[in-house]
Scaffold this motif. Structure first.
Motif, PDB file in Angstrom:
ATOM      1  N   HIS A   1      40.725  66.375 -37.793  1.00 25.76           N
ATOM      2  CA  HIS A   1      41.329  66.984 -36.604  1.00 25.76           C
ATOM      3  C   HIS A   1      40.815  66.286 -35.354  1.00 25.76           C
ATOM      4  N   ILE A   2      41.734  65.775 -34.548  1.00 30.68           N
ATOM      5  CA  ILE A   2      41.350  65.209 -33.260  1.00 30.68           C
ATOM      6  C   ILE A   2      41.480  66.333 -32.242  1.00 30.68           C
ATOM      7  N   ASP A   3      40.339  66.796 -31.776  1.00 30.52           N
ATOM      8  CA  ASP A   3      40.310  67.937 -30.876  1.00 30.52           C
ATOM      9  C   ASP A   3      40.343  67.430 -29.438  1.00 30.52           C
ATOM     10  N   THR A   4      41.432  67.739 -28.750  1.00 26.95           N
ATOM     11  CA  THR A   4      41.570  67.257 -27.377  1.00 26.95           C
ATOM     12  C   THR A   4      40.760  68.103 -26.414  1.00 26.95           C
ATOM     13  N   GLY A   5      40.302  69.266 -26.869  1.00 22.62           N
ATOM     14  CA  GLY A   5      39.635  70.188 -25.959  1.00 22.62           C
ATOM     15  C   GLY A   5      40.630  71.058 -25.207  1.00 22.62           C
ATOM     16  N   HIS A   6      41.920  70.724 -25.357  1.00 21.45           N
ATOM     17  CA  HIS A   6      42.969  71.507 -24.702  1.00 21.45           C
ATOM     18  C   HIS A   6      43.800  72.296 -25.708  1.00 21.45           C
TER      19      HIS A   6
ATOM     20  N   LYS B   1      49.637  66.793 -11.506  1.00 22.33           N
ATOM     21  CA  LYS B   1      50.046  68.056 -12.115  1.00 22.33           C
ATOM     22  C   LYS B   1      50.528  67.908 -13.557  1.00 22.33           C
ATOM     23  N   TYR B   2      50.851  66.668 -13.967  1.00 21.19           N
ATOM     24  CA  TYR B   2      51.280  66.472 -15.363  1.00 21.19           C
ATOM     25  C   TYR B   2      50.153  65.953 -16.250  1.00 21.19           C
ATOM     26  N   ALA B   3      48.927  65.974 -15.740  1.00 25.42           N
ATOM     27  CA  ALA B   3      47.796  65.423 -16.493  1.00 25.42           C
ATOM     28  C   ALA B   3      47.680  66.079 -17.862  1.00 25.42           C
ATOM     29  N   SER B   4      47.567  65.238 -18.897  1.00 24.60           N
ATOM     30  CA  SER B   4      47.329  65.778 -20.233  1.00 24.60           C
ATOM     31  C   SER B   4      46.471  64.787 -21.001  1.00 24.60           C
ATOM     32  N   ARG B   5      45.947  65.224 -22.112  1.00 18.06           N
ATOM     33  CA  ARG B   5      45.103  64.341 -22.924  1.00 18.06           C
ATOM     34  C   ARG B   5      45.868  63.790 -24.115  1.00 18.06           C
ATOM     35  N   ASN B   6      47.193  63.934 -24.047  1.00 18.02           N
ATOM     36  CA  ASN B   6      48.018  63.543 -25.182  1.00 18.02           C
ATOM     37  C   ASN B   6      47.859  62.073 -25.546  1.00 18.02           C
ATOM     38  N   ILE B   7      47.881  61.215 -24.534  1.00 20.35           N
ATOM     39  CA  ILE B   7      47.795  59.783 -24.809  1.00 20.35           C
ATOM     40  C   ILE B   7      46.362  59.388 -25.153  1.00 20.35           C
ATOM     41  N   LEU B   8      45.403  60.055 -24.511  1.00 15.81           N
ATOM     42  CA  LEU B   8      43.994  59.719 -24.731  1.00 15.81           C
ATOM     43  C   LEU B   8      43.578  59.891 -26.187  1.00 15.81           C
TER      44      LEU B   8
ATOM     45  N   VAL C   1      53.388  73.160 -31.838  1.00 17.65           N
ATOM     46  CA  VAL C   1      52.044  73.376 -31.335  1.00 17.65           C
ATOM     47  C   VAL C   1      51.378  72.055 -31.003  1.00 17.65           C
ATOM     48  N   GLY C   2      51.238  71.794 -29.727  1.00 15.09           N
ATOM     49  CA  GLY C   2      50.494  70.629 -29.261  1.00 15.09           C
ATOM     50  C   GLY C   2      49.397  71.162 -28.356  1.00 15.09           C
ATOM     51  N   ASP C   3      49.064  70.376 -27.341  1.00 11.57           N
ATOM     52  CA  ASP C   3      48.068  70.854 -26.389  1.00 11.57           C
ATOM     53  C   ASP C   3      48.663  71.900 -25.461  1.00 11.57           C
TER      54      ASP C   3
ATOM     55  N   GLU D   1      63.555  70.979 -31.103  1.00 16.40           N
ATOM     56  CA  GLU D   1      62.142  71.318 -31.170  1.00 16.40           C
ATOM     57  C   GLU D   1      61.334  70.532 -30.141  1.00 16.40           C
ATOM     58  N   ARG D   2      61.569  69.239 -30.082  1.00 15.60           N
ATOM     59  CA  ARG D   2      60.775  68.419 -29.179  1.00 15.60           C
ATOM     60  C   ARG D   2      61.263  68.516 -27.737  1.00 15.60           C
ATOM     61  N   GLY D   3      62.342  69.256 -27.534  1.00 13.64           N
ATOM     62  CA  GLY D   3      62.762  69.560 -26.172  1.00 13.64           C
ATOM     63  C   GLY D   3      61.702  70.343 -25.430  1.00 13.64           C
ATOM     64  N   ALA D   4      60.800  70.965 -26.195  1.00 12.75           N
ATOM     65  CA  ALA D   4      59.704  71.725 -25.581  1.00 12.75           C
ATOM     66  C   ALA D   4      58.425  70.900 -25.523  1.00 12.75           C
ATOM     67  N   ARG D   5      58.548  69.612 -25.825  1.00 18.16           N
ATOM     68  CA  ARG D   5      57.356  68.776 -25.755  1.00 18.16           C
ATOM     69  C   ARG D   5      57.434  67.906 -24.512  1.00 18.16           C
ATOM     70  N   ILE D   6      56.580  68.238 -23.571  1.00 13.06           N
ATOM     71  CA  ILE D   6      56.602  67.569 -22.289  1.00 13.06           C
ATOM     72  C   ILE D   6      56.172  66.116 -22.453  1.00 13.06           C
ATOM     73  N   ASP D   7      55.350  65.854 -23.499  1.00 18.14           N
ATOM     74  CA  ASP D   7      54.890  64.485 -23.721  1.00 18.14           C
ATOM     75  C   ASP D   7      56.024  63.526 -24.077  1.00 18.14           C
TER      76      ASP D   7
END
Lengths: 300, 416
Positions: free
Chosen positions: A61-66, A106-113, A247-249, A277-283
């Motif tokens: 599991h890669i835990d983003t902390g988010h 405001k769009y900061a996420s750890r998705n790419i990190l 379920v993402g961050d 489904e991925r319409g709800a994925r901002i990434d």
């Protein structure tokens, strides 16, 4: 229509065949576990593939902390329940090591990190096969993905040089340093996954079901309010009955207004849905090729 | 629910991606957000209509060039059936990708532009369908709107196609023709109002009515052992199961089986599917088999019924499609993968090589270049438990792996 046996069994036989090939062809495989419904289905398939033995690979599991706290709670419960080995690596550590920088705005996420954390973990444990729950119906770049998808030493996906995959033959031969991403549920759709969860009576994290949550509205989507989301003064949190379809961050997964509190209701809702489904994925929304670009860099 | 796997062939100019887009659109399989994304992308390209083909060209390079390069898998379902479409490229230089898409299909859809009629490409697509012995072929004569929905044009294409069937087709094959206008959806999901002279089903109606009897269950049982299950827990101390996916035929508790290559015999003690003990297995199920006797069985071995033995092939005659830039010549060594089993092979002879553009045999060409299809003889380091493709396709195919690059460089179907 009767809903007794809708799930196409052939998909399960195919996925089990693929998982057994992973166990046979590779020395150090791992399941990439996110706590989402797709990886929960993978764990169930792995149980069935090797019964009565235990699942012969660890969950990574890669835990983003988010993450949603409910997802982490579920993860720990599932590990206890199945006796599987769990390995967790943290994006926070990658940030602290100075390997990546936190996004701002405001769009900061750890998705790419998290790609960097993942590739580091693959190197640390010398994983030669990483089993993921990605499906071809999710997104058009994923529609092109092989079941055994070879990644180079840098974790990169070379779309123009994919190995042809013929009949049911899986070629997992690789050079040192390379690894393979394996997608046993490539041919499943979102609905197939839900029907499988329903027919196997699998437990899933509570956030998939309707619950009360504080949200904000942004760009026509409902974002879960959390400490990790940067909100402006005019974005005022309010409480609604919502659920999550994927379920993402907490920073890149939008909620949907829903009263569905049982699997059957969720399935009805998906059947009637006009948004994917991925319409709800901002990434995914960053550009038309957002997924292809991330995949080339070694993303899940 | 059963699954129908389809492959489509035809270049973007024939409207293949549009046909698939239409099939999805008219079965309500495209969600609003995807449709909006398509509308935006169409506008960016300066089009005044929603280009449904953009739905399937998933790669940046494909959208740039407006062609399909690699296979994309697309899903939709009706209340009765789940469909998987392999949207395969039609250009000659991507023949290997088309074969990849077709290798798992039981229905092959060929598109023809009504204005062009049969082209070199049509012949090639039908050749591949026949090579892989795909029994169900649907020829969609598309762009009927651009020829004023003229029946005689449709008839002519159909007649011309008969010549190709006579030359390349095989007996059990069924070729069905449908006039369509994919752009407007005529005869794709809904019957066309513009072609009243056509009384047949729409494409989807035809697909829905197809029934595939489980032919593989009638074939001899072939069970390659994928993995040996030996639980560590005390509770299962004596459990030794052979996991695998039944390639063809059926097996039941108590059946006399033989292990290949050792030829040791035993009886099936139990069959486990998932976590359930079952009496019998058929239809390509993934199961675990346990035997009465404690005999040596390992990955790569095959279980067959004592009465359904198999020829053990050391000299393999096959038709291959060559899938890489390097050149294949006599004397080269490869790894052959048949199902899950890998065996070292040497090319002992290269026979007739076909020119994929003309479908004529290339005279005096004794080597394979990218996308070439032709005859080959291989010598295997140990015997192969395979059937002739024509008799049992699922157990009669293989790939060749280059041991230096580890790439899959050829696909083969066994002739003898």
């Amino acid at each position: 229509m009767s809903r007794d046996k809708i799930f196409p069994e052939e998909l399960e036989h195919e996925a089990i065949y693929i998982l057994r090939e992973v166990a046979a062809q590779f020395e150090r495989p791992a399941i990439l576990f996110s706590g989402g419904k797709d990886s929960i289905s993978l764990v169930r398939l792995a149980q069935k593939a090797f019964y009565p033995s235990r699942i012969p690979f660890p969950l990574l599991h890669i835990d983003t902390g988010h993450n949603f706290p409910e997802t982490i709670e579920f993860r720990d419960w599932l590990v206890k329940e199945t006796g599987a080995e769990l390995i967790v690596r943290y994006v926070q550590d990658t940030i602290d090591d100075g390997k990546v920088q936190e996004e701002t705005g405001k769009y900061a996420s750890r998705n790419i990190l998290q790609t960097v954390t993942l590739l580091d973990a693959i190197e640390e444990f010398k994983f030669d096969a990483c089993i993921g729950g990605a499906r071809r119906d999710e997104e058009k770049a994923r529609a092109k993905e092989r079941i055994f998808s070879v990644r180079d030493e840098f974790g990169q996906w070379n779309v123009k040089k994919q190995r042809p995959e013929l009949f049911n033959i899986l070629n997992g031969k690789i050079n040192p340093g390379e690894h393979v991403r394996v997608f046993p549920i490539s041919n499943w759709t979102e609905l197939d996954v839900w029907n499988y969860i329903r027919e196997e009576e699998l437990d899933i994290p509570s956030i998939y079901f309707a619950h009360q949550r504080k949200i904000i509205e942004r760009d026509g989507l409902y974002w879960p309010h959390s400490d990790y989301l940067n909100i402006s003064a005019d974005e005022i949190p309010f409480t609604e009955t919502v659920r999550f379809r994927t379920v993402g961050d907490m920073t890149c997964t939008a909620a949907v207004l829903s009263q569905a509190d049982k699997i059957d209701n969720i399935i009805d809702e998906i059947l009637a849905a006009t948004i994917s489904e991925r319409g709800a994925r901002i990434d995914d929304k960053r550009s038309e090729a957002a997924m292809e670009k991330r995949k080339k860099e070694g993303y899940f | 629910m059963d699954i129908l796997r389809i492959t489509t062939a035809g270049s973007v100019d024939d409207g293949k991606s549009t046909l698939i887009g239409r099939l999805l659109y008219d079965t309500n399989s495209i969600t609003k957000d995807k449709l909006e994304a398509l509308e935006a992308a169409s506008k960016r390209k300066g089009l005044n209509f929603t280009d449904l083909s953009l739905l399937t060209d998933g790669l940046i390079a494909e959208r740039e060039q407006g062609i399909t390069i690699d296979v994309a898998y697309i899903y939709f379902s009706t209340p009765s059936r789940k469909y998987i479409i392999a949207d395969s490229p039609g250009h000659a230089e991507y023949t290997r990708n088309m074969i990849t898409g077709a290798s798992t299909a039981s229905v092959f859809i060929i598109l023809i532009d009504a204005r062009q009629g049969i082209t070199e490409q049509t012949r090639r697509h039908f050749y591949i369908a026949s090579l892989l012995r795909i029994k169900e072929v649907i020829v969609c004569i598309n762009k009927m709107d651009l020829v004023d929905y003229t029946e005689t044009i449709y008839d002519k294409v159909q007649n011309d196609f008969q010549d190709i069937i006579d030359k390349i087709g095989f007996d059990e094959q069924q070729v069905h023709f449908i006039p369509v206008a994919a752009k407007d959806g005529d005869n794709v999901v809904y019957p066309s109002q513009a072609m009243e002279w056509y009384n047949g089903p729409s494409l989807l109606e035809y697909l829905e009515a197809l029934s595939f009897e489980k032919e593989t269950a009638q074939l001899p049982a072939r069970f390659p052992v994928q993995y040996v299950i030996r639980p560590q827990e005390d509770k299962y101390h004596d459990f030794r199961g052979y996991a695998g996916r039944l390639v063809s035929g059926s097996l039941k508790e108590g059946d006399e089986v033989m292990v290949l290559p050792s030829q040791r015999s035993s009886k099936i003690k139990s069959i486990v599917r998932g976590e359930t003990y079952v009496k019998e297995t058929a239809g390509n199920e993934s199961v675990i088999i346990t035997l009465d006797d404690d005999i040596d069985v390992s990955r790569g071995n095959m279980l067959v019924k004592a009465t359904e033995n198999i020829d053990q092939l050391v000299t393999i005659k096959a038709t291959i499609c060559w899938m890489t830039d390097a050149i294949l010549t006599t004397g080269k060594m490869y790894l052959l993968q048949h199902g899950i089993n890998r065996i070292k092979v040497k090319v002992t002879a290269v026979g007739a090589v076909l020119d994929i553009r003309t479908l004529e045999t290339a005279q005096g060409k004794h080597r394979f270049e990218l996308n070439d299809i032709g005859e080959i003889t291989l010598k295997a380091a140990s015997p192969l438990f395979a059937d002739i493709y024509e008799h049992n396709p699922a157990n009669g195919n293989f790939i060749l792996i280059d041991e230096f690059s580890n790439n899959t460089v050829a696909v083969g179907i066994i002739k003898g």
